[in-house]
Motif scaffolding. Structure first.
Motif, PDB file in Angstrom:
ATOM      1  N   LYS A 152       0.833  -1.201   0.000  1.00 10.09           N
ATOM      2  CA  LYS A 152       0.000   0.000   0.000  1.00 10.09           C
ATOM      3  C   LYS A 152       0.867   1.250   0.000  1.00 10.09           C
ATOM      4  CE  LYS A 152      -3.963   2.076   2.332  1.00 10.09           C
ATOM      5  NZ  LYS A 152      -4.936   1.946   3.457  1.00 10.09           N
ATOM      6  N   ILE A 153       1.964   1.212   0.778  1.00  9.93           N
ATOM      7  CA  ILE A 153       2.882   2.352   0.807  1.00  9.93           C
ATOM      8  C   ILE A 153       3.535   2.546  -0.551  1.00  9.93           C
ATOM      9  CG2 ILE A 153       5.051   3.193   1.794  1.00  9.93           C
ATOM     10  CD1 ILE A 153       4.231   1.859   4.426  1.00  9.93           C
ATOM     11  N   LEU A 154       3.963   1.425  -1.169  1.00  9.12           N
ATOM     12  CA  LEU A 154       4.576   1.511  -2.494  1.00  9.12           C
ATOM     13  C   LEU A 154       3.583   2.054  -3.521  1.00  9.12           C
ATOM     14  CD1 LEU A 154       6.606  -1.833  -2.623  1.00  9.12           C
ATOM     15  CD2 LEU A 154       7.523   0.476  -2.449  1.00  9.12           C
ATOM     16  N   GLU A 155       2.334   1.577  -3.414  1.00  5.35           N
ATOM     17  CA  GLU A 155       1.307   2.046  -4.346  1.00  5.35           C
ATOM     18  C   GLU A 155       1.033   3.540  -4.148  1.00  5.35           C
ATOM     19  OE1 GLU A 155      -3.380   1.110  -5.485  1.00  5.35           O
ATOM     20  OE2 GLU A 155      -2.299  -0.164  -4.075  1.00  5.35           O
ATOM     21  N   THR A 156       1.004   3.955  -2.864  1.00  3.85           N
ATOM     22  CA  THR A 156       0.789   5.375  -2.569  1.00  3.85           C
ATOM     23  C   THR A 156       1.940   6.215  -3.098  1.00  3.85           C
ATOM     24  OG1 THR A 156      -0.432   4.780  -0.558  1.00  3.85           O
ATOM     25  CG2 THR A 156       0.374   7.043  -0.732  1.00  3.85           C
ATOM     26  N   ASN A 157       3.178   5.725  -2.885  1.00  2.00           N
ATOM     27  CA  ASN A 157       4.342   6.448  -3.401  1.00  2.00           C
ATOM     28  C   ASN A 157       4.306   6.540  -4.917  1.00  2.00           C
ATOM     29  OD1 ASN A 157       5.404   6.888  -0.876  1.00  2.00           O
ATOM     30  ND2 ASN A 157       6.686   5.069  -0.889  1.00  2.00           N
ATOM     31  N   LEU A 158       3.863   5.448  -5.548  1.00  2.40           N
ATOM     32  CA  LEU A 158       3.765   5.452  -7.007  1.00  2.40           C
ATOM     33  C   LEU A 158       2.731   6.468  -7.479  1.00  2.40           C
ATOM     34  CD1 LEU A 158       4.722   4.100  -9.636  1.00  2.40           C
ATOM     35  CD2 LEU A 158       2.877   2.448  -9.358  1.00  2.40           C
ATOM     36  N   GLN A 159       1.601   6.520  -6.771  1.00  7.38           N
ATOM     37  CA  GLN A 159       0.568   7.501  -7.124  1.00  7.38           C
ATOM     38  C   GLN A 159       1.077   8.925  -6.929  1.00  7.38           C
ATOM     39  OE1 GLN A 159      -2.762   6.413  -4.698  1.00  7.38           O
ATOM     40  NE2 GLN A 159      -3.389   4.720  -6.008  1.00  7.38           N
ATOM     41  N   ILE A 160       1.828   9.138  -5.846  1.00  7.47           N
ATOM     42  CA  ILE A 160       2.392  10.470  -5.599  1.00  7.47           C
ATOM     43  C   ILE A 160       3.365  10.844  -6.711  1.00  7.47           C
ATOM     44  CG2 ILE A 160       3.898  11.789  -4.064  1.00  7.47           C
ATOM     45  CD1 ILE A 160       2.651  10.244  -1.726  1.00  7.47           C
ATOM     46  N   LYS A 161       4.212   9.876  -7.103  1.00  7.36           N
ATOM     47  CA  LYS A 161       5.155  10.147  -8.187  1.00  7.36           C
ATOM     48  C   LYS A 161       4.424  10.436  -9.489  1.00  7.36           C
ATOM     49  CE  LYS A 161       9.235   7.633  -6.563  1.00  7.36           C
ATOM     50  NZ  LYS A 161      10.223   6.578  -6.884  1.00  7.36           N
ATOM     51  N   GLN A 162       3.345   9.663  -9.732  1.00  7.25           N
ATOM     52  CA  GLN A 162       2.589   9.886 -10.959  1.00  7.25           C
ATOM     53  C   GLN A 162       1.924  11.258 -10.952  1.00  7.25           C
ATOM     54  OE1 GLN A 162       2.689   7.690 -13.553  1.00  7.25           O
ATOM     55  NE2 GLN A 162       1.738   9.369 -14.646  1.00  7.25           N
ATOM     56  N   GLN A 163       1.395  11.652  -9.797  1.00  6.12           N
ATOM     57  CA  GLN A 163       0.786  12.972  -9.691  1.00  6.12           C
ATOM     58  C   GLN A 163       1.826  14.072  -9.886  1.00  6.12           C
ATOM     59  OE1 GLN A 163      -1.113  12.964  -5.871  1.00  6.12           O
ATOM     60  NE2 GLN A 163      -2.800  11.642  -6.509  1.00  6.12           N
ATOM     61  N   GLU A 164       3.033  13.839  -9.330  1.00  9.46           N
ATOM     62  CA  GLU A 164       4.096  14.834  -9.495  1.00  9.46           C
ATOM     63  C   GLU A 164       4.521  14.922 -10.951  1.00  9.46           C
ATOM     64  OE1 GLU A 164       8.441  16.015  -7.573  1.00  9.46           O
ATOM     65  OE2 GLU A 164       7.283  14.343  -6.773  1.00  9.46           O
ATOM     66  N   LEU A 165       4.603  13.756 -11.616  1.00 11.62           N
ATOM     67  CA  LEU A 165       4.950  13.758 -13.040  1.00 11.62           C
ATOM     68  C   LEU A 165       3.894  14.507 -13.853  1.00 11.62           C
ATOM     69  CD1 LEU A 165       6.295  10.137 -13.647  1.00 11.62           C
ATOM     70  CD2 LEU A 165       7.567  12.257 -13.915  1.00 11.62           C
ATOM     71  N   GLN A 214       0.192  12.486 -22.530  1.00 12.18           N
ATOM     72  CA  GLN A 214      -0.477  11.911 -21.367  1.00 12.18           C
ATOM     73  C   GLN A 214      -0.096  10.455 -21.154  1.00 12.18           C
ATOM     74  OE1 GLN A 214      -2.081  13.878 -19.359  1.00 12.18           O
ATOM     75  NE2 GLN A 214      -1.812  15.590 -20.758  1.00 12.18           N
ATOM     76  N   LYS A 215       0.452   9.827 -22.174  1.00 11.53           N
ATOM     77  CA  LYS A 215       0.878   8.436 -22.051  1.00 11.53           C
ATOM     78  C   LYS A 215       2.161   8.370 -21.223  1.00 11.53           C
ATOM     79  CE  LYS A 215      -0.883   7.365 -26.690  1.00 11.53           C
ATOM     80  NZ  LYS A 215      -0.512   6.923 -28.038  1.00 11.53           N
ATOM     81  N   PRO A 216       2.350   7.295 -20.470  1.00  5.57           N
ATOM     82  CA  PRO A 216       3.606   7.181 -19.709  1.00  5.57           C
ATOM     83  C   PRO A 216       4.820   7.016 -20.618  1.00  5.57           C
ATOM     84  CG  PRO A 216       2.287   5.172 -19.497  1.00  5.57           C
ATOM     85  CD  PRO A 216       1.421   6.176 -20.198  1.00  5.57           C
ATOM     86  N   LYS A 217       4.641   6.363 -21.761  1.00  3.95           N
ATOM     87  CA  LYS A 217       5.740   6.154 -22.703  1.00  3.95           C
ATOM     88  C   LYS A 217       5.229   6.372 -24.123  1.00  3.95           C
ATOM     89  CE  LYS A 217       8.925   4.755 -19.747  1.00  3.95           C
ATOM     90  NZ  LYS A 217       9.425   3.373 -19.709  1.00  3.95           N
ATOM     91  N   VAL A 218       6.140   6.850 -24.972  1.00  8.28           N
ATOM     92  CA  VAL A 218       5.846   6.994 -26.399  1.00  8.28           C
ATOM     93  C   VAL A 218       6.995   6.363 -27.180  1.00  8.28           C
ATOM     94  CG1 VAL A 218       4.476   9.096 -26.151  1.00  8.28           C
ATOM     95  CG2 VAL A 218       6.943   9.266 -26.499  1.00  8.28           C
ATOM     96  N   VAL A 219       6.723   6.072 -28.441  1.00 10.46           N
ATOM     97  CA  VAL A 219       7.765   5.496 -29.292  1.00 10.46           C
ATOM     98  C   VAL A 219       8.814   6.566 -29.592  1.00 10.46           C
ATOM     99  CG1 VAL A 219       8.232   4.358 -31.497  1.00 10.46           C
ATOM    100  CG2 VAL A 219       6.082   3.920 -30.287  1.00 10.46           C
ATOM    101  N   LEU A 220      10.076   6.170 -29.562  1.00  8.70           N
ATOM    102  CA  LEU A 220      11.165   7.118 -29.773  1.00  8.70           C
ATOM    103  C   LEU A 220      11.048   7.823 -31.121  1.00  8.70           C
ATOM    104  CD1 LEU A 220      13.814   8.404 -28.909  1.00  8.70           C
ATOM    105  CD2 LEU A 220      15.017   6.377 -29.759  1.00  8.70           C
ATOM    106  N   SER A 221      10.591   7.108 -32.136  1.00  9.34           N
ATOM    107  CA  SER A 221      10.457   7.721 -33.464  1.00  9.34           C
ATOM    108  C   SER A 221       9.466   8.896 -33.436  1.00  9.34           C
ATOM    109  CB  SER A 221       9.994   6.670 -34.480  1.00  9.34           C
ATOM    110  OG  SER A 221       8.760   6.092 -34.102  1.00  9.34           O
TER     111      SER A 221
END
Length: 349
Positions: A152-165, A214-221
């Motif tokens: 739960k802590i890891l998930e919360t940290n991940l959500q915080i990081k995603q919100q910061e991103l 808005q996507k977490p990753k995109v194609v380099l091209s």
């Protein structure tokens, strides 16, 4: 409500079946070399509640209240009381059975029922086994709860990081858009023929910024294609005053990267470069292998007095890199009187 009732009923039934099994174990144990079913049945029935009481006091009082809380003095004291009580009750059961069931006839007592020490060992062996299982189950539950809390802590940290991103991305967008609109504004004042072309390219970039980013990753091209579009916008703005060198060496165009990873660096190279001898010189190199990503960008004669006004782009990209590639990237920014250079190295594995 129904779920709690079901769990309680299930637990009671399991306890009942277990103690019925213990009773049959007593009967089997005392039946060794004896056929006196009356004595064996009654003595096993008397011994069962004593074993049950001792067990429940141990696992519901002594272990949780004193052992698990490390109150060892109280544990020793109340364990002694429990031991004394159970020995007294077992003694009463033995002598009561001998007096009222066998009528003081020692021959009717089964061989396994004549040894007081064996009976004590039998009772406390059951108590010890159940207590051991209880402690194992408690440790398993504690570890499961700890693991769930950790997740739960890891998930919360991940959500915080995603919100910061997401927050950092939202800051980059207006910054990038503001600079490009300034270019269009300048061209419109000059009534430049390039204005429609710039607006079209800006439209493509806005589509990328508003949707693809808005996507977490995109194609380099895709990232490279939009870098080219941005460079085309700057070529229109600077026209003959721009010397641009953009080279790529990419092994895999389908490589996934975070969107707008390089544009803030390139944008700052154009925004804060200085025109010397009628030219702004910008050099960009991008190399990508399956294990590593290298990016280099420099401009001519970076002005040190403008260093504090580089905007939020570079600061945001530093924060994004720290969140996206912790301990897997190396960013070097070099400022001299002749140039401003950014060298970024990212380990992909």
């Amino acid at each position: 409500m129904f779920s709690n009732w079901f769990q309680t009923t299930k637990s009671l039934l399991l306890h009942c079946f277990f103690w019925i099994g213990v009773w049959f174990f007593f009967v089997y144990f005392f039946s060794y070399n004896s056929n006196d079913t009356l004595y064996i049945t009654w003595f096993s029935s008397l011994l069962l509640p004593i074993t049950l009481l001792t067990t429940y006091i141990t696992i519901y009082v002594l272990i949780p209240k004193y052992l698990l809380t490390k109150k060892y003095a109280q544990l020793l004291l109340y364990s002694f009381y429990t031991l004394a009580m159970s020995v007294y009750l077992i003694t009463l059961a033995i002598y009561g059975s001998f007096i009222f069931i066998t009528k003081l006839d020692i021959a009717k007592v089964p061989p396994m029922g004549r040894n007081f020490i064996f009976i004590l060992i039998l009772v406390y062996l059951i108590v010890a086994v159940i207590s051991f299982v209880y402690i194992l189950n408690h440790n398993f539950n504690v570890q499961s709860q700890f693991k769930a809390l950790e997740n739960k802590i890891l998930e919360t940290n991940l959500q915080i990081k995603q919100q910061e991103l997401n927050y950092l991305k939202k800051q980059i967008h207006p910054h990038f858009l503001f600079n490009t609109l300034n270019t269009i504004y300048g061209l419109s004042l000059k009534k430049s023929e390039y204005t429609p072309d710039v607006i079209l390219k800006l439209s493509n970039l806005l589509d990328y910024i508003l949707y693809q980013v808005q996507k977490p990753k995109v194609v380099l091209s895709e990232e490279v294609a939009h870098i080219h579009e941005y460079i085309d916008l700057e070529k229109i703005r600077f026209q003959e005053r721009l010397k641009i060198d953009f080279t790529t060496a990419i092994e895999n165009d389908a490589l996934l990267i975070p969107p707008m990873l390089f544009l803030p660096f390139i944008e700052n190279a154009f925004k804060h470069g200085n025109i010397i001898n009628h030219f702004l010189t910008v050099s960009i190199r991008l190399q990508a292998t399956k294990d590593q990503l290298n990016f280099y960008c420099s401009n001519s004669a970076y002005l040190k007095e403008q260093e504090s006004s580089t905007g939020i782009g570079l600061e945001n990209i530093k924060k994004r890199l720290a969140l996206l590639y912790p301990e897997k990237y190396n960013l070097n920014i070099t400022t001299t009187t002749d140039s401003f250079a950014v060298a970024l190295e990212i380990k992909l594995k």
